[in-house]
Write a protein that holds these residues in place. Structure first.
Motif, mmCIF file in Angstrom:
data_model
loop_
_atom_site.group_PDB
_atom_site.id
_atom_site.type_symbol
_atom_site.label_atom_id
_atom_site.label_comp_id
_atom_site.label_asym_id
_atom_site.label_seq_id
_atom_site.Cartn_x
_atom_site.Cartn_y
_atom_site.Cartn_z
ATOM 1 N N MET A 152 1.008 -0.889 -0.061
ATOM 2 C CA MET A 152 -0.244 -0.105 0.009
ATOM 3 C C MET A 152 1.202 1.516 0.021
ATOM 4 N N MET A 153 0.531 2.157 -0.546
ATOM 5 C CA MET A 153 0.689 3.403 -0.694
ATOM 6 C C MET A 153 0.124 5.012 -0.108
ATOM 7 N N ASP A 154 1.333 5.251 0.762
ATOM 8 C CA ASP A 154 0.672 6.600 1.386
ATOM 9 C C ASP A 154 0.387 7.415 -0.127
ATOM 10 N N ASP A 155 0.182 8.612 0.840
ATOM 11 C CA ASP A 155 -0.026 9.974 -0.118
ATOM 12 C C ASP A 155 1.122 10.504 -0.372
ATOM 13 N N ASP A 156 2.106 10.097 0.421
ATOM 14 C CA ASP A 156 3.324 11.373 -0.326
ATOM 15 C C ASP A 156 4.122 10.485 -0.730
ATOM 16 N N GLN A 157 4.198 8.698 -1.162
ATOM 17 C CA GLN A 157 4.957 8.027 -1.934
ATOM 18 C C GLN A 157 3.887 8.243 -3.382
ATOM 19 N N ARG A 158 2.853 8.841 -3.063
ATOM 20 C CA ARG A 158 2.164 9.032 -4.369
ATOM 21 C C ARG A 158 2.074 10.386 -5.126
ATOM 22 N N TYR A 159 2.747 10.950 -4.351
ATOM 23 C CA TYR A 159 3.278 12.025 -4.968
ATOM 24 C C TYR A 159 4.765 12.428 -5.595
ATOM 25 N N ARG A 160 5.530 10.993 -4.720
ATOM 26 C CA ARG A 160 6.369 10.916 -5.243
ATOM 27 C C ARG A 160 6.528 10.642 -6.865
ATOM 28 N N ALA A 161 5.616 9.686 -7.285
ATOM 29 C CA ALA A 161 5.402 9.149 -7.503
ATOM 30 C C ALA A 161 5.146 9.997 -9.543
ATOM 31 N N VAL A 162 4.112 11.466 -8.987
ATOM 32 C CA VAL A 162 3.764 11.593 -9.712
ATOM 33 C C VAL A 162 4.385 13.141 -9.369
ATOM 34 N N HIS A 163 5.549 13.144 -9.533
ATOM 35 C CA HIS A 163 6.877 14.249 -9.388
ATOM 36 C C HIS A 163 7.386 13.508 -10.241
ATOM 37 N N SER A 164 7.791 12.123 -10.637
ATOM 38 C CA SER A 164 9.323 12.171 -11.569
ATOM 39 C C SER A 164 8.311 10.736 -12.844
ATOM 40 N N ARG A 165 6.817 11.270 -12.537
ATOM 41 C CA ARG A 165 5.520 10.766 -14.196
ATOM 42 C C ARG A 165 5.343 9.340 -14.408
ATOM 43 N N ASP A 166 5.729 8.539 -13.723
ATOM 44 C CA ASP A 166 6.201 7.237 -13.537
ATOM 45 C C ASP A 166 4.767 6.193 -13.783
#
Length: 534
Positions: A1-15
């Motif tokens: 499971m991901m938390d919102d900070d991990q999700r934001y890092r994924a968005v920031h890196s356009r993963d």
């Protein structure tokens, strides 16, 4: 499971690996996107995350016109999960709400409407009506952008109750009217034959699509499926007539295409699948446009397009035995099927015989009991002439008329009867554990057959066929214990991706056989069906 900070890092890196796993919405713009959207990364305090597109839409956000998040691959967790939420999601994607309402969906999973709404809202962020609305809007978008159907016909084919509801939903979800979407679609539309719906099916890279189409082609049943070589495709999607064609005029190589008939809720259809540039090119011919969402879901299940190869690679790639196989085939998938009942019948036909022999037996069954295609599909069918016989038709057949050993014929008829009367549930919302137990209680159905049906017919990613002859030979070739008990114990480390392990082992055996020359005995077992007497 991901938390919102991990999700934001994924968005920031356009993963792009997380496309379809979650959606990101921007409070200041009112738009939701896929994580890999190339637009400017929003500020963290303005970003919201949602587990589904429906949840983002329910919160008042509309789809981004640039990254088109509604076209992302589906979340792989719905194929993995066997709980009520996973079963309900598979049913919704198959159009169950449009056909039977929320009450029918709740009944299918054995819960009350209130309980089901609560569970879906907690897990997915939206109830069944909102989730069905999202599926309906996507179906309508495809019909608007890829066909010339009148808008009124599009509205009712997609499942809307009225044209007004259709227009309001499309504006709310996509921030454009259907007319504006059609004009935009005309500028980028594939040139498709009259009556065909051509679309791109996305997936998470990498993918061994050529190998998977060849796997299906090697098992193609005459009249129902074909694997043909056609002229090279261009951006328009090519000729699409299914016949063998010469090399294209510019000298580009020809391409292999898998084609088959489709049994759908409201009528038969045809599908043609081939490799595109970063997508699967899918051309559909439907007798009923309202079957579009069901047809797309079944094609995605057939090719396992919602899989997450990264997650599979993390587990199987670390294994000393499977690691080299994963690195050689990083995009290996576990092909499913468009019709679990057909797959179940073919699994019984394939007991203790080669793949080629099973094809021959299935072809005879089709010629004797299959339903011919309607005239509207005959002209475009090529070598496709029939639908595979339904369980109801086979349930009435005489085992002596099946051109197989009588004991196996009785097993096949018994299976067909159980499916026809609902004793065995093979639908997208079935409880896989319960279905397997019921199958094993039928005469002539052993662990290999039940496991193969669960793996391919029900799309379970975690089935290991420890009694399969091909699996045993592949393990023996690498010095591993190959008895069913030992193989099953060793395979526990490969969970929850044991279905992929089967395909990797089969592929490794095929590669070794190809180097030496000779046939590959896969998809069958040497000693699994003692109960059937075959």
């Amino acid at each position: 499971m991901m938390d919102d900070d991990q999700r934001y890092r994924a968005v920031h890196s356009r993963d792009a690996r997380f496309d379809g796993v979650f959606y990101t919405a921007v409070r200041t713009t009112g738009i939701y996107c896929r994580p890999s959207c190339p637009a400017v990364t929003p500020k963290r305090e303005n970003t919201r995350f949602y587990p589904s597109a429906a949840a983002a839409q329910e919160a008042g956000f509309r789809a981004c016109k640039r990254c088109r998040p509604d076209l992302t691959p589906g979340s792989p967790q719905w194929n993995m999960r066997a709980d009520v939420v996973g079963r309900a999601m598979r049913l919704i994607q198959d159009g169950a709400v449009d056909r039977g309402g929320v009450s029918g969906l709740a009944s299918a999973v054995g819960y009350s409407e209130r309980q089901l709404n609560r569970l879906l809202a907690a897990e997915v962020g939206a109830g069944p009506l909102a989730l069905a609305r999202t599926e309906r809007a996507q179906t309508a978008r495809i019909l608007v952008e890829t066909t010339d159907m009148p808008m009124t016909d599009v509205a009712f084919a997609a499942g809307f109750a009225s044209v007004r509801q259709f227009n309001e939903t499309m504006r709310a979800v996509f921030d454009r009217s259907p007319t504006q979407m059609r004009e935009a679609g005309r500028r980028a539309r594939f040139v498709a034959p009259t009556g065909a719906i051509t679309l791109r099916l996305p997936y998470r890279a990498p993918i061994e699509l050529g190998s998977m189409l060849a796997f299906l082609g090697a098992r193609a049943v005459p009249g129902v499926e074909e694997f043909v070589e056609v002229g090279a495709r261009d951006g328009s999607g090519g000729t699409g007539d299914g016949a063998a064609a010469p090399r294209a005029r510019d000298g580009r190589p020809s391409q292999w295409v898998y084609r088959r008939t489709l049994p759908l809720p409201h009528g038969p259809g045809l599908v043609e699948l081939s490799e595109g540039e970063g997508h699967v090119l899918c051309r559909l011919r439907l007798t009923e446009p309202r079957d579009l969402s069901s047809a797309v879901r079944r094609c995605r299940q057939l090719l396992d397009l919602d899989a997450d190869p990264r997650a599979v690679r993390e587990v199987l790639g670390a294994d000393p035995l499977l690691g080299p196989m994963v690195r050689a085939r990083p995009g290996m998938r576990s092909p499913g099927h468009v019709d679990p009942a057909e797959l179940a019948v073919r699994a019984v036909l394939g007991q203790q015989v080669s793949v080629r022999a099973a094809r021959t037996l299935a072809g005879r069954l089709v010629q004797r009991f299959g339903r011919p295609l309607p005239p509207c599909l005959e002209a475009s069918g090529g070598g496709l002439t029939h639908l595979f016989p339904s369980a109801e038709t086979l349930a009435e057949a005489d085992p002596a008329d099946l051109s197989i050993p009588v004991a196996r014929g009785r097993a096949l008829i018994g299976l067909a009867e159980a499916v026809a009367v609902g004793k065995v549930d093979l639908g997208p919302g079935c409880d896989r554990e319960e279905t397997e137990r019921t199958l094993l209680g039928l005469r002539g159905i052993g662990p290999w057959t039940a496991g193969y049906i669960r793996m391919r017919g029900l799309g379970d990613p975690d089935v290991f066929l420890h009694g399969d002859l091909g699996v045993r030979l592949a393990l023996e070739a690498r010095g591993r214990p190959a008895t069913p008990g030992a193989a099953a114990r060793d395979a526990l480390a490969w969970s929850p991706w044991r279905s992929y392990a089967n395909h990797l082992l089969w592929a490794s055996l095929a590669d070794a056989q190809e180097e030496r020359g000779g046939a590959v005995p896969t998809d069958r077992t040497a000693a699994d069906h003692a109960r059937s007497g075959t």
